[in-house]
Scaffold this active site. Structure first.
Site, PDB file in Angstrom:
ATOM      1  CD  GLU A 171      -2.863  -1.125   2.531  1.00  0.00           C
ATOM      2  OE1 GLU A 171      -2.767  -0.480   3.236  1.00  0.00           O
ATOM      3  OE2 GLU A 171      -3.249  -2.384   2.502  1.00  0.00           O
ATOM      4  CD  GLU A 275      -4.334  -7.887   2.237  1.00  0.00           C
ATOM      5  OE1 GLU A 275      -5.189  -7.235   2.679  1.00  0.00           O
ATOM      6  OE2 GLU A 275      -3.379  -7.403   2.234  1.00  0.00           O
TER       7      GLU A 275
END
Ligand code: G3I
Length: 365
Positions: A171, A275
């Protein structure tokens, strides 16, 4: 085992307002609602890992492994890959400067070894979950570089040849496609990402290195990630895959997901749905009711994600799909949201949900 399986299936059927009784030998009609059939043409010994043509993983928490026998049993029965939900993050693995805490990561790795599972390490460099000694660290850019390099190489080095793959950087972008003003960016500049990959590669040249990001529904971020990975590839920096986080909900459009995944496939790198969880209560309603109709939509969404991955990602680029934990009660969504939700494949007590059968169907049909 067979009895348990049938009783679970029959329980589900009995929840359904309109359940057919079509049950050819070893094939179970799990759920029928308003004409929509969620079926799983599997025999009673089938599990996620036995039917999937690629590794199926779960992000796990080593403390649940040691405290909940069913958590461990479900993992061993269903999965052939594990990722770490939190224990490789910097605040957990290096809580003090130079003071590494290996107990949880060793437990995870040993569990995977004894269960014949692949280990994916999540994550080396992240803007979140930093220990206080890092956020308050005073030093020039050389000292910061040394801190980052030492962290990466100590962790990767310890698990060299054992952890198959790493989310090297997680991220790094904002939703608008600009680089996040993380402590790493602020202290080390935009090219810190490339150097993280170089340091990890030096520490274990055989490890597969991933960039992991939450891009679903964020086209500018997706474009930025593509530019990053293509740039790394062009410069000959070792990057082997992209982790596409998939924290989605029952309303997320399959078309958008397909477009996103296809763009990552075009890079030629491995693609990991890294995820996966699917919220049933996307509006965070405080009056949420778990209905059959919602469970059916949830199961169909799981089915469609699995089908999409199989149809869009060529076999040679299929790194696998990882669920973000095992039972609903283990989900981060239960901890962070004040509202009810049931985002995973297994219930709070680890029974197989309609979503499980939907996912199986997407993995097989
Ligand atoms: O460490 C403390 C622990 O000592 C304490 O007992 C406990 C009490 O609640 O809190 C613990 O820390 C929490 C940690 O999870 C472990 O449970 C943190 O406050 C909490 O912020 C942390 O949340 C994790 C979050 O990442 C931040 O690292 C979630 O569990 C985890 O699911 C989530 O995962 C992220 C991926 O890494 C990246 N992509 C998005 C995904 C979801 O946010």
């Amino acid at each position: 085992m067979i009895t348990t399986f049938f009783s679970i299936a029959l329980n589900l059927i009995s929840c359904s307002p309109r359940a057919d009784s079509v049950q050819p030998e070893d094939t179970i009609e799990v759920y029928t609602i308003s004409g929509t059939r969620i079926t799983a043409g599997i025999d009673s010994n089938s599990t996620l890992k036995s039917v999937a043509p690629f590794p199926i993983g779960a992000a796990i928490n080593p403390r649940l492994l040691s405290s909940i026998p069913l958590y461990k049993e479900t993992l061993q029965r269903e999965y052939n890959s594990v990722s770490s939900e939190n224990c490789f993050k910097m605040n957990q693995i290096q809580p003090k400067a130079g003071g590494f805490y290996w107990k949880d990561t060793d437990a995870l790795v040993n569990f995977a070894k004894e269960s014949n599972m692949r280990v994916h390490g999540h994550t080396l460099i992240y803007y979140k979950s930093l220990p206080e000694w890092v956020t308050s660290f005073q030093g020039d850019s050389l000292a910061w570089e040394n801190l980052m390099k030492t962290h990466i190489q100590t962790v990767v080095g310890r698990y060299k040849g054992v952890v198959t793959s790493w989310d090297v950087v997680n991220e790094a972008f904002e939703d608008d496609g600009t680089l996040r003003r993380s402590v790493w960016y602020e202290k080390l500049g935009a090219d810190y990402i490339a150097r993280c990959f170089q340091y990890a590669h030096q520490a274990d040249p055989r490890a597969l290195l991933f960039y992991n990001e939450n891009v679903v529904g964020k086209p500018k971020k997706l474009t930025a990630v593509l530019a990053l990975v293509n740039n790394l590839k062009k410069r000959g920096i070792a990057i082997h895959g992209i982790g596409v986080q998939m924290h989605i909900n029952i309303n997320t459009s399959e078309e958008a997901l397909t477009t996103d995944v296809r763009q990552f496939v075009n890079t030629g790198l491995l693609v990991h749905i890294s995820e996966l969880d699917i919220r049933m209560n996307p509006t965070y309603s405080t009056n949420f009711t778990l209905t059959n109709a919602l469970q059916t939509r949830h199961a169909l969404k799981y089915k469609n994600v699995a089908k999409l991955y199989r149809s869009v990602v060529p076999k040679s680029q299929q790194f696998g799909i990882t669920n973000w934990n095992v039972g609903d009660a283990d989900s981060w969504l239960r901890k962070t949201s004040p509202c009810e939700d049931y985002p995973l494949l297994f219930s709070d007590n680890y029974s197989r949900k309609p979503a499980y059968y939907g996912f199986i169907q997407g993995l097989t049909n």
